[in-house]
Design a protein around this motif. Structure first.
Motif, mmCIF file in Angstrom:
data_model
loop_
_atom_site.group_PDB
_atom_site.id
_atom_site.type_symbol
_atom_site.label_atom_id
_atom_site.label_comp_id
_atom_site.label_asym_id
_atom_site.label_seq_id
_atom_site.Cartn_x
_atom_site.Cartn_y
_atom_site.Cartn_z
ATOM 1 N N ASP A 53 13.890 5.396 -3.836
ATOM 2 C CA ASP A 53 13.774 5.402 -2.383
ATOM 3 C C ASP A 53 14.489 6.589 -1.762
ATOM 4 O OD1 ASP A 53 12.939 4.156 0.061
ATOM 5 O OD2 ASP A 53 15.041 3.597 0.368
ATOM 6 N N SER A 54 15.698 6.855 -2.197
ATOM 7 C CA SER A 54 16.460 7.957 -1.608
ATOM 8 C C SER A 54 15.839 9.311 -1.938
ATOM 9 C CB SER A 54 17.909 7.917 -2.093
ATOM 10 O OG SER A 54 17.955 8.004 -3.498
ATOM 11 N N HIS A 55 15.345 9.463 -3.168
ATOM 12 C CA HIS A 55 14.710 10.719 -3.564
ATOM 13 C C HIS A 55 13.426 10.940 -2.768
ATOM 14 C CE1 HIS A 55 12.916 13.296 -7.068
ATOM 15 N NE2 HIS A 55 13.114 13.996 -5.969
ATOM 16 N N ARG A 56 12.645 9.891 -2.590
ATOM 17 C CA ARG A 56 11.387 9.991 -1.856
ATOM 18 C C ARG A 56 11.646 10.347 -0.391
ATOM 19 N NH1 ARG A 56 9.749 5.541 -3.249
ATOM 20 N NH2 ARG A 56 10.434 4.325 -1.453
ATOM 21 N N LYS A 57 12.634 9.715 0.234
ATOM 22 C CA LYS A 57 12.941 10.014 1.634
ATOM 23 C C LYS A 57 13.424 11.451 1.806
ATOM 24 C CE LYS A 57 14.044 5.355 3.171
ATOM 25 N NZ LYS A 57 15.110 4.440 3.607
ATOM 26 N N ALA A 58 14.260 11.919 0.878
ATOM 27 C CA ALA A 58 14.753 13.297 0.942
ATOM 28 C C ALA A 58 13.614 14.288 0.744
ATOM 29 C CB ALA A 58 15.843 13.513 -0.093
ATOM 30 N N MET A 59 12.723 13.994 -0.203
ATOM 31 C CA MET A 59 11.602 14.891 -0.469
ATOM 32 C C MET A 59 10.668 14.962 0.734
ATOM 33 S SD MET A 59 8.576 14.569 -3.258
ATOM 34 C CE MET A 59 7.920 13.228 -2.318
ATOM 35 N N LEU A 60 10.349 13.823 1.329
ATOM 36 C CA LEU A 60 9.456 13.816 2.485
ATOM 37 C C LEU A 60 10.102 14.495 3.689
ATOM 38 C CD1 LEU A 60 7.832 10.289 2.166
ATOM 39 C CD2 LEU A 60 6.748 12.495 1.782
ATOM 40 N N ALA A 61 11.408 14.331 3.849
ATOM 41 C CA ALA A 61 12.106 15.011 4.946
ATOM 42 C C ALA A 61 12.059 16.523 4.751
ATOM 43 C CB ALA A 61 13.550 14.532 5.029
ATOM 44 N N ASN A 62 12.269 16.984 3.526
ATOM 45 C CA ASN A 62 12.207 18.417 3.249
ATOM 46 C C ASN A 62 10.792 18.963 3.437
ATOM 47 O OD1 ASN A 62 14.916 18.625 2.633
ATOM 48 N ND2 ASN A 62 14.603 18.221 0.454
ATOM 49 N N MET A 63 9.802 18.214 2.988
ATOM 50 C CA MET A 63 8.420 18.665 3.150
ATOM 51 C C MET A 63 8.013 18.675 4.619
ATOM 52 S SD MET A 63 6.551 16.920 -0.123
ATOM 53 C CE MET A 63 4.948 17.478 0.351
ATOM 54 N N ALA A 64 8.452 17.683 5.385
ATOM 55 C CA ALA A 64 8.142 17.645 6.813
ATOM 56 C C ALA A 64 8.795 18.811 7.538
ATOM 57 C CB ALA A 64 8.596 16.317 7.409
ATOM 58 N N THR A 65 10.027 19.151 7.159
ATOM 59 C CA THR A 65 10.711 20.301 7.743
ATOM 60 C C THR A 65 9.959 21.591 7.433
ATOM 61 O OG1 THR A 65 12.833 19.178 7.540
ATOM 62 C CG2 THR A 65 12.890 21.561 7.785
ATOM 63 N N SER A 66 9.510 21.733 6.192
ATOM 64 C CA SER A 66 8.733 22.921 5.816
ATOM 65 C C SER A 66 7.413 22.985 6.570
ATOM 66 C CB SER A 66 8.469 22.923 4.314
ATOM 67 O OG SER A 66 9.671 23.002 3.600
ATOM 68 N N LEU A 67 6.775 21.842 6.739
ATOM 69 C CA LEU A 67 5.506 21.804 7.475
ATOM 70 C C LEU A 67 5.714 22.211 8.926
ATOM 71 C CD1 LEU A 67 2.483 21.047 7.513
ATOM 72 C CD2 LEU A 67 3.186 18.738 8.124
ATOM 73 N N ILE A 68 6.779 21.755 9.526
ATOM 74 C CA ILE A 68 7.046 22.092 10.927
ATOM 75 C C ILE A 68 7.400 23.569 11.067
ATOM 76 C CG2 ILE A 68 8.689 21.704 12.809
ATOM 77 C CD1 ILE A 68 8.669 18.728 11.895
ATOM 78 N N LYS A 69 8.164 24.101 10.150
ATOM 79 C CA LYS A 69 8.579 25.504 10.243
ATOM 80 C C LYS A 69 7.446 26.471 9.892
ATOM 81 C CE LYS A 69 13.533 25.018 9.476
ATOM 82 N NZ LYS A 69 14.649 25.342 8.589
ATOM 83 N N HIS A 70 6.677 26.158 8.834
ATOM 84 C CA HIS A 70 5.671 27.098 8.338
ATOM 85 C C HIS A 70 4.253 26.744 8.739
ATOM 86 C CE1 HIS A 70 8.848 28.942 6.042
ATOM 87 N NE2 HIS A 70 9.135 27.781 5.486
ATOM 88 N N LYS A 104 0.804 -1.218 0.000
ATOM 89 C CA LYS A 104 0.000 0.000 0.000
ATOM 90 C C LYS A 104 0.839 1.272 0.000
ATOM 91 C CE LYS A 104 -3.737 -2.260 2.411
ATOM 92 N NZ LYS A 104 -4.552 -2.327 3.615
ATOM 93 N N PHE A 105 2.131 1.173 0.098
ATOM 94 C CA PHE A 105 2.992 2.346 0.182
ATOM 95 C C PHE A 105 3.069 3.032 -1.175
ATOM 96 C CE2 PHE A 105 6.001 4.861 2.366
ATOM 97 C CZ PHE A 105 6.971 5.216 1.454
ATOM 98 N N ASN A 106 2.809 4.340 -1.226
ATOM 99 C CA ASN A 106 2.856 5.101 -2.465
ATOM 100 C C ASN A 106 4.298 5.545 -2.718
ATOM 101 O OD1 ASN A 106 2.427 6.655 -4.688
ATOM 102 N ND2 ASN A 106 0.867 7.963 -3.765
ATOM 103 N N HIS A 107 4.875 5.093 -3.809
ATOM 104 C CA HIS A 107 6.263 5.424 -4.117
ATOM 105 C C HIS A 107 6.421 6.782 -4.783
ATOM 106 C CE1 HIS A 107 7.745 1.504 -2.913
ATOM 107 N NE2 HIS A 107 6.706 0.968 -3.535
ATOM 108 N N LEU A 108 5.319 7.387 -5.184
ATOM 109 C CA LEU A 108 5.305 8.734 -5.766
ATOM 110 C C LEU A 108 6.175 8.863 -7.014
ATOM 111 C CD1 LEU A 108 5.527 10.778 -2.443
ATOM 112 C CD2 LEU A 108 3.474 10.321 -3.785
ATOM 113 N N GLY A 109 6.449 7.776 -7.692
ATOM 114 C CA GLY A 109 7.236 7.818 -8.929
ATOM 115 C C GLY A 109 8.677 8.217 -8.720
ATOM 116 N N ARG A 110 9.235 7.901 -7.559
ATOM 117 C CA ARG A 110 10.602 8.303 -7.238
ATOM 118 C C ARG A 110 11.375 7.125 -6.675
ATOM 119 N NH1 ARG A 110 7.333 12.461 -6.998
ATOM 120 N NH2 ARG A 110 8.121 14.550 -7.298
#
Length: 181
Positions: free
Chosen positions: A14-31, A6-12
Motif C-alpha cells: 500500500d505505501s509503495h503504491r501510494k508513493a509511486m502514484l504520487a510521484n507519477m501524478a507529480t510528473s504528469l502535472i509538471k510534464h 476492483k482496485f488494482n494493487h499493481l503488485g506493490r
C-alpha cells in the motif's frame, strides 16, 4: 477471494503504491505527459482526475487535500494556477491514455497518459476537420432525391458539352493540315 474488489494493487504494498502514484501524478502535472505501462496509466487516471477536479475550487482546504496526495509544492501550485484554468469548463475526462507498442524487454503493454488540454496534435484543428459523422443506412428519400438531382445535372452538362467540344474540333483539322505540309 477478491470478489467485487476492483482496485488494482499493481503488485506493490500500500505505501509503495501510494508513493509511486504520487510521484507519477507529480510528473504528469509538471510534464503534461508520462510514458508508463498500461496498468499503471489506468491506475494513475483514477488517482489524478479527482485531484484535478478538486483544483477547480481554489480554497485552502482543497489545496491542503491535494498536497496530502501529491506531496510536492511545485506540482500543487502548477495544478491550481495553470491546469485548473484550462479545465475549468470541462466536466471530467482530463486525461487521455494512448497505447504504444509493447516493451522489448518483457513485452509489457506500454502507453502514455497525457492531459487532454495540453496536446496540440489532437487539439481544436482535429475537431474542426471531423465534424461529419458516418451513419449506416441513411434515409432512402434523401438518397433518391440526390441521385435524381445528380442525374439532372449530368444531363444538363451533356447538353452543354457538345457545343463546347465543337469549337475546338473545327480548329483541330486546320492544325493537322499545317503539320502535313
Amino acid at each position: 477471494m477478491r470478489h467485487g474488489k476492483k482496485f488494482n494493487h499493481l503488485g506493490r504494498t500500500d505505501s509503495h503504491r501510494k508513493a509511486m502514484l504520487a510521484n507519477m501524478a507529480t510528473s504528469l502535472i509538471k510534464h503534461k505527459r508520462v510514458t508508463t505501462t498500461l496498468a499503471k496509466a489506468k491506475a494513475l487516471r483514477t488517482y489524478v482526475e479527482p485531484l484535478i477536479t478538486k483544483s477547480k475550487d481554489d480554497t485552502t482546504h482543497s489545496r491542503r487535500t491535494v498536497f496530502a496526495y501529491l506531496k510536492d509544492k511545485d506540482a500543487v501550485s502548477i495544478l491550481f494556477r495553470e491546469i485548473s484554468e484550462k479545465v475549468a469548463t470541462r466536466p471530467g475526462g482530463y486525461t487521455r491514455i494512448i497505447k504504444l507498442e509493447n516493451r522489448l524487454g518483457d513485452n509489457a503493454e506500454m502507453a502514455f497518459i497525457e492531459l487532454v488540454d495540453y496536446n496540440e496534435i489532437y487539439g481544436k484543428k482535429a475537431e474542426v476537420e471531423k465534424k461529419s459523422t458516418r451513419r449506416r443506412g441513411g434515409s432512402k428519400k434523401k438518397a433518391t432525391e440526390t441521385v435524381a438531382a445528380e442525374a439532372t445535372e449530368v444531363v444538363k452538362e451533356e447538353v452543354d458539352a457538345p457545343a463546347a467540344e465543337e469549337t475546338p474540333a473545327t480548329d483541330a483539322p486546320a492544325t493537322e493540315d499545317k503539320k502535313e505540309d
